[in-house]
Design a protein around this motif. Structure first.
Motif: not given
Lengths: 313, 392
Positions: B196, B343-344, B29, A284-287, B341
């Motif tokens: 993830r 992304a999730d 996000e 992920r972007i924060d990671q 987020e």
């Protein structure tokens, strides 16, 4: 003669051909690691030609129609220019001056900025989010990448790519301890390059299952083909840069064997990148940002400090 | 940043394999609101089932889902058998269990691959699907088909499992056990995978209960509920197995549950193949099913599947009603998506293993302020004709 050098070898035509070949190599290695067959050799060429023949659609929501057309050209030109400073044979690059490492690093940053801009002016939610992610990502890999590039430059005491490529192997032969900071810097440069090229695990801006194609979502036809080949060319330039300043590029061989040496070294780096790509999940972007600043940047800085200390010993 | 962007996902999007529409309001996000719209793939199977005989219906209902076809066929057959008061012979019950567990294996392997793809781990996707072929080949060997096995009939099964096939099954289970243990290791140890899925899409036990979550989604939140154990059907009452649960409540918990269930499935198949009783394959069932009604429940790979059949004494059913497990799990999906987020989104949506075409309902739009216009079928037809005329 100059025009031949610019447009054919070691200039644009070679760059584009090698970019397409490297794309094939990357896809093939990736496929074999995943137990697949992979594409035939001319698949990238076919893809490129097919895209060129497709209709280019500019969405009516785009306010800056001219920008939309010009952006792919800017990134293409930036990457093509940066390759002129990269040594392909031992006789050196097409053009070089004492600080060309900086200009290559600068020119390699342009495509990312262009992508973010392209995503922004496309005015659809996928591309805007993709564009924002491009910029956030830029801040996490760019600093470690630049610092990693500085390590061999400081070891050789030159900011010229060709000089670093020629002198570094001799230097390491006389001072084997230099291997430690150089290896650290190579590692962090490699990971940062993976982020720069937006490949797994850092393909966050164009994460297919979230953002369709990220900043490219609204691009089609010729413009998309230009973007695609620009990314492949960026990969060639990035890989050649790493192999030149860390692995000695075409050295120690001269002439055609030297060129073969260059190909072997770049393919080796490309293989490493493909291996990273196939062994990881997208983060992920924060990671990514915490990884970039908590691990990658410190590793680069430690390498740099080690190198400076060793030089002064 | 207080400006919200609406991020539409679907009905056509690389994330989705089937048409459904998600509408996310995002700040930066972060997801602040999520809405889901069904209705893109309604096929009217329940209505169609009322005009065909029971035997014909079985094949149509088997085609509700390409992945859990055994689920729907067996469930419908159970309902018909219950109304007709027919006892299914033991060998048929064991064969049903074997095929059902093979189906669970192939469904969970498919899910594992899809989950890998959703978080951009394509190598995992390719490798999991390669190993899924082992199950598909076994299913093809036993039933003759890779999907829509057609092995059920009201009263029993159509095909026997020979001794050679039993050996094949045992061999296949050995291969699969080794591979699945490896995936277990990857899912529990690979850092980018864990980064993830751990802590993502949290579903609390209370919400899972109040929102009626079923299957691995519920068991991943610590609910020990499995129809196979709690209301045994087929031969599950005679076969020992464990119900796998996890208290994590996140996507990793659901992954652990699914991988554990695969290992349990392997043990169930091994037991059933070893203890396969002798006897006939099917009991006779009358053409006209006597009047009555039955509700049957079945643990599909995705959770509890419910069928309701009402017979009126003729050759065709009076009413057939299907509640696919995804319908139950979609209710709780909103609370798992909030405050996550962007992304999730893919992995959270994929974590319930949605099977949307099986679930799909017609959408009746009640008039409200947002939707000022309701188009009727006649108007739609008129518009379509007008457009065709304009184009010609």
């Amino acid at each position: 003669m100059i025009l031949i050098k610019i447009f054919f070898f070691p200039g644009l035509l070679f760059l584009m051909t090698y970019a397409l070949y490297l794309q094939w190599f990357d896809r093939k290695v990736y496929a074999r690691m995943q137990n697949r067959v992979g594409p035939p050799l001319f698949q990238p060429v076919a893809d490129f030609l097919k895209l060129l023949s497709k209709q280019t659609i500019v969405p009516s929501s785009v306010q800056e129609q001219g920008m939309f057309w010009i952006l792919p050209l800017i990134s293409f030109a930036a990457v093509a220019t940066s390759f002129l400073f990269i040594p392909v044979t031992a006789s050196g690059p097409f053009y070089s001056f004492p600080g060309d490492l900086i200009i290559v690093a600068y020119l390699l940053t342009l495509p990312t900025l262009v992508l973010a801009l392209a995503g922004w002016i496309s005015t659809t939610s996928y591309s805007i989010i993709g564009g924002i992610r491009c910029l956030s990502q830029l801040f996490s890999y760019e600093v470690p990448f630049f610092i990693a590039l500085l390590v061999p430059a400081i070891a050789v005491n030159s900011w010229n790519i060709a000089t670093i490529a020629t002198h570094l192997p001799h230097l390491v032969a006389t001072h084997p301890l230099y291997m430690i900071p150089l290896a650290l810097a190579f590692f962090s440069g490699l990971i940062a390059l993976q982020g720069k090229l937006e490949r797994k695990p850092f393909d966050i801006p164009d994460a297919e299952t979230e953002l369709v194609a990220g900043p490219f979502t609204e691009y089609s036809g010729r413009l998309f083909a230009l973007f695609r080949i620009t990314l492949d060319m960026e990969m060639v330039v990035g890989i050649s840069l790493l192999s030149a300043i860390f692995l000695g590029g075409a050295n120690p061989l001269m002439g055609i064997p030297g060129f073969v040496m260059f190909l072997i070294k770049t393919l080796f780096v490309a293989f490493l990148l493909a291996a990273i790509k196939s062994a990881t999940a997208r983060i992920r972007i924060d990671q990514l940002i915490s990884f970039g600043w908590k691990i990658l940047a410190p590793v680069s800085i430690v390498a740099l400090l080690l190198q400076i200390t060793m030089i002064n010993l | 940043m207080d400006k919200q962007i609406i991020l539409p996902i679907g009905p056509q999007h690389p994330l989705l394999k089937e048409p459904v529409h998600f509408r996310f309001s995002i700040e930066g996000e972060k997801i602040v609101e999520a809405d889901i719209r069904l209705g893109y793939n309604h096929r009217g199977i329940e209505k169609a089932a009322e005009s065909e005989t029971y035997i014909q219906d079985l094949y149509m209902i088997e085609r509700i889902c390409g992945i859990c076809s055994m689920t729907h066929a067996t469930n419908f057959a159970h309902a018909v058998e219950e109304i007709a008061k027919v006892e299914v012979p033991p060998r048929a019950r064991y064969i049903r269990v074997i095929v059902a567990e093979l189906e669970r294996l192939h469904s969970h392997l498919l899910w594992l691959g899809v989950a890998g793809h959703e978080i951009g781990f394509d190598t995992f996707f390719m490798v999991a699907w390669r190993d899924r072929e082992v199950v598909m080949d076994l299913l093809e060997g036993i039933t003759g088909n890779r999907v829509n096995y057609g092995i059920n009939k009201p009263g029993g099964v159509r095909k026997d499992i020979s001794d050679a096939q039993r050996k094949e099954l045992q061999k296949g289970m050995d291969i699969l056990e080794e591979r699945i243990r490896y995936y277990q290791k990857v899912a529990l140890e690979e850092p980018t995978f864990i980064a993830r899925v751990a802590g993502i899409g949290k579903l609390d036990k209370e919400i899972a209960i109040s929102h009626g979550a079923v299957g691995p989604t519920a068991r991943g939140s610590g609910i020990t509920y499995d129809v196979r154990r709690d209301l045994p059907y087929s031969a599950y009452g005679e076969i020992p197995f464990n119900v796998i649960t996890s208290d994590r409540g996140d996507v990793l918990g659901r992954t652990i549950v699914r991988i554990g269930e695969m290992l349990e499935s392997i043990n169930i198949i091994r037991y059933a193949v070893e203890h396969l009783p002798e006897g006939p394959l099917a009991a006779r069932i009358p053409r006209r099913i006597p009047a009555g009604e039955a509700t049957t429940r079945y643990e599909a790979p995705r959770g509890e599947c419910i069928h309701y059949v009402r017979a009126n004494g003729t050759e065709v059913p009076d009413r057939v009603k299907v509640r696919a497990p995804t319908m139950a799990n979609l209710v709780s999906i909103r609370s798992t998506l909030l405050n996550q987020e962007v992304a999730d989104i893919p992995i959270i949506v994929a974590a319930i293993d949605p099977c949307l075409s099986c679930t799909d309902r017609t959408l009746v739009l009640l008039s409200n302020k947002q939707s000022s216009e309701i188009t009727t079928w006649a108007e739609l037809r008129k518009k379509s004709l007008a457009k065709t005329k304009r184009l010609l």
